[in-house]
Design a protein around this motif. Structure first.
Motif, PDB file in Angstrom:
ATOM      1  N   TYR A   8       0.832  -1.203   0.000  1.00 36.94           N
ATOM      2  CA  TYR A   8       0.000   0.000   0.000  1.00 36.94           C
ATOM      3  C   TYR A   8       0.868   1.254   0.000  1.00 36.94           C
ATOM      4  O   TYR A   8       0.565   2.228  -0.686  1.00 36.94           O
ATOM      5  CB  TYR A   8      -0.929   0.014   1.207  1.00 36.94           C
ATOM      6  N   ALA A   9       1.931   1.259   0.778  1.00 43.92           N
ATOM      7  CA  ALA A   9       2.825   2.422   0.828  1.00 43.92           C
ATOM      8  C   ALA A   9       3.423   2.695  -0.547  1.00 43.92           C
ATOM      9  O   ALA A   9       3.434   3.845  -1.017  1.00 43.92           O
ATOM     10  CB  ALA A   9       3.931   2.195   1.859  1.00 43.92           C
ATOM     11  N   LEU A  10       3.909   1.662  -1.194  1.00 41.49           N
ATOM     12  CA  LEU A  10       4.501   1.820  -2.518  1.00 41.49           C
ATOM     13  C   LEU A  10       3.468   2.283  -3.536  1.00 41.49           C
ATOM     14  O   LEU A  10       3.751   3.161  -4.368  1.00 41.49           O
ATOM     15  CB  LEU A  10       5.155   0.506  -2.965  1.00 41.49           C
ATOM     16  N   ARG A  11       2.269   1.731  -3.469  1.00 40.91           N
ATOM     17  CA  ARG A  11       1.214   2.144  -4.392  1.00 40.91           C
ATOM     18  C   ARG A  11       0.810   3.598  -4.160  1.00 40.91           C
ATOM     19  O   ARG A  11       0.594   4.349  -5.124  1.00 40.91           O
ATOM     20  CB  ARG A  11       0.022   1.199  -4.284  1.00 40.91           C
ATOM     21  N   ALA A  12       0.716   4.008  -2.896  1.00 39.98           N
ATOM     22  CA  ALA A  12       0.371   5.402  -2.589  1.00 39.98           C
ATOM     23  C   ALA A  12       1.459   6.342  -3.112  1.00 39.98           C
ATOM     24  O   ALA A  12       1.153   7.404  -3.667  1.00 39.98           O
ATOM     25  CB  ALA A  12       0.185   5.577  -1.086  1.00 39.98           C
ATOM     26  N   LEU A  13       2.710   5.957  -2.955  1.00 42.09           N
ATOM     27  CA  LEU A  13       3.805   6.796  -3.432  1.00 42.09           C
ATOM     28  C   LEU A  13       3.806   6.919  -4.957  1.00 42.09           C
ATOM     29  O   LEU A  13       4.146   7.969  -5.490  1.00 42.09           O
ATOM     30  CB  LEU A  13       5.142   6.268  -2.927  1.00 42.09           C
ATOM     31  N   ILE A  30      -6.407   8.885  -3.088  1.00 41.68           N
ATOM     32  CA  ILE A  30      -5.426   7.792  -3.166  1.00 41.68           C
ATOM     33  C   ILE A  30      -6.095   6.474  -2.783  1.00 41.68           C
ATOM     34  O   ILE A  30      -5.938   5.463  -3.464  1.00 41.68           O
ATOM     35  CB  ILE A  30      -4.219   8.058  -2.238  1.00 41.68           C
ATOM     36  N   ALA A  31      -6.848   6.508  -1.687  1.00 34.99           N
ATOM     37  CA  ALA A  31      -7.515   5.295  -1.196  1.00 34.99           C
ATOM     38  C   ALA A  31      -8.468   4.727  -2.233  1.00 34.99           C
ATOM     39  O   ALA A  31      -8.479   3.517  -2.484  1.00 34.99           O
ATOM     40  CB  ALA A  31      -8.253   5.605   0.109  1.00 34.99           C
ATOM     41  N   GLN A  33      -8.506   5.322  -5.563  1.00 35.56           N
ATOM     42  CA  GLN A  33      -7.796   4.922  -6.784  1.00 35.56           C
ATOM     43  C   GLN A  33      -7.059   3.597  -6.603  1.00 35.56           C
ATOM     44  O   GLN A  33      -7.045   2.765  -7.506  1.00 35.56           O
ATOM     45  CB  GLN A  33      -6.807   6.016  -7.180  1.00 35.56           C
ATOM     46  N   GLN A  34      -6.467   3.400  -5.434  1.00 34.56           N
ATOM     47  CA  GLN A  34      -5.647   2.212  -5.207  1.00 34.56           C
ATOM     48  C   GLN A  34      -6.358   1.115  -4.402  1.00 34.56           C
ATOM     49  O   GLN A  34      -5.759   0.106  -4.072  1.00 34.56           O
ATOM     50  CB  GLN A  34      -4.342   2.611  -4.505  1.00 34.56           C
ATOM     51  N   LYS A  35      -7.618   1.379  -4.039  1.00 33.72           N
ATOM     52  CA  LYS A  35      -8.401   0.425  -3.246  1.00 33.72           C
ATOM     53  C   LYS A  35      -7.685   0.065  -1.935  1.00 33.72           C
ATOM     54  O   LYS A  35      -7.479  -1.103  -1.605  1.00 33.72           O
ATOM     55  CB  LYS A  35      -8.710  -0.830  -4.062  1.00 33.72           C
ATOM     56  N   ILE A  36      -7.304   1.120  -1.210  1.00 30.98           N
ATOM     57  CA  ILE A  36      -6.633   0.990   0.081  1.00 30.98           C
ATOM     58  C   ILE A  36      -7.589   1.508   1.148  1.00 30.98           C
ATOM     59  O   ILE A  36      -8.140   2.599   0.988  1.00 30.98           O
ATOM     60  CB  ILE A  36      -5.326   1.823   0.122  1.00 30.98           C
ATOM     61  N   PRO A  37      -7.789   0.758   2.242  1.00 32.77           N
ATOM     62  CA  PRO A  37      -8.635   1.278   3.315  1.00 32.77           C
ATOM     63  C   PRO A  37      -8.103   2.628   3.810  1.00 32.77           C
ATOM     64  O   PRO A  37      -6.911   2.767   4.111  1.00 32.77           O
ATOM     65  CB  PRO A  37      -8.541   0.210   4.398  1.00 32.77           C
ATOM     66  N   LYS A  38      -8.977   3.622   3.870  1.00 34.64           N
ATOM     67  CA  LYS A  38      -8.565   5.001   4.175  1.00 34.64           C
ATOM     68  C   LYS A  38      -7.859   5.118   5.526  1.00 34.64           C
ATOM     69  O   LYS A  38      -6.831   5.787   5.638  1.00 34.64           O
ATOM     70  CB  LYS A  38      -9.777   5.924   4.120  1.00 34.64           C
ATOM     71  N   LYS A  39      -8.384   4.497   6.558  1.00 36.08           N
ATOM     72  CA  LYS A  39      -7.761   4.581   7.898  1.00 36.08           C
ATOM     73  C   LYS A  39      -6.358   3.980   7.890  1.00 36.08           C
ATOM     74  O   LYS A  39      -5.443   4.511   8.516  1.00 36.08           O
ATOM     75  CB  LYS A  39      -8.627   3.872   8.947  1.00 36.08           C
ATOM     76  N   PHE A  40      -6.205   2.873   7.188  1.00 34.62           N
ATOM     77  CA  PHE A  40      -4.898   2.229   7.091  1.00 34.62           C
ATOM     78  C   PHE A  40      -3.932   3.123   6.322  1.00 34.62           C
ATOM     79  O   PHE A  40      -2.772   3.285   6.696  1.00 34.62           O
ATOM     80  CB  PHE A  40      -5.053   0.863   6.431  1.00 34.62           C
TER      81      PHE A  40
END
Length: 148
Positions: A8-13, A30-31, A33-40
């Motif tokens: 997730y960190a790499l995808r967000a970057l 970002i969340a 677009q990358q399907k990352i839980p927002k709180k995480f």
């Protein structure tokens, strides 16, 4: 294997690297677009902020920006921040060396000798591949040949 948090960190970057340099990107964008839980993602970006990788701006036009150029942020640096040492054995760690509990001597350990080659090759790739490499040549970086 790397953790989901590191992925997730790499995808967000990569999202931040692909955005305009002076345009903050909102966590919610970002969340989504990358399907990352927002709180995480908030926790991840806070870790990266504390390590000087990203910066946040508050307000209506707020969000996150890369603090360092994408071509200077390596995969190895991010993995080390998020997941800790990059080594298959504790006796091969550069940042968190620890002698193996069942070790009779590192010089005579055939397993260590093999995994030292693995660790060296892995570090070479991870610390020579940048976030800019991941998003493409548009950002002025040549794509690293991983299998050279």
């Amino acid at each position: 294997m790397i953790t989901q948090k590191a992925k997730y960190a790499l995808r967000a970057l990569t999202v931040l690297a692909d955005a305009d340099a002076d345009e903050p990107v909102m966590i919610s964008d970002i969340a989504a677009q990358q399907k990352i839980p927002k709180k995480f993602l908030e926790q991840i970006l806070l870790d990266l902020k504390h390590h000087g990788i990203v910066v946040s701006r508050r307000g209506k036009q707020g969000g996150y920006l890369l603090l360092k150029p994408a071509h200077t942020i390596t995969f190895g640096e991010i993995l080390r921040i998020i997941d800790g040492p990059i080594a298959p054995l504790p006796c091969l760690s550069i940042t968190a060396y620890r002698r193996c509990d069942d070790c009779d001597g590192e010089q005579n350990c055939q397993i260590r000798h093999v995994f030292a080659k693995v660790a060296d090759a892995t570090r070479k790739v991870l610390f020579s591949t940048t976030i800019a490499d991941a998003v493409g040549p548009r950002h002025g970086a040549e794509v690293t040949r991983l299998l050279a």
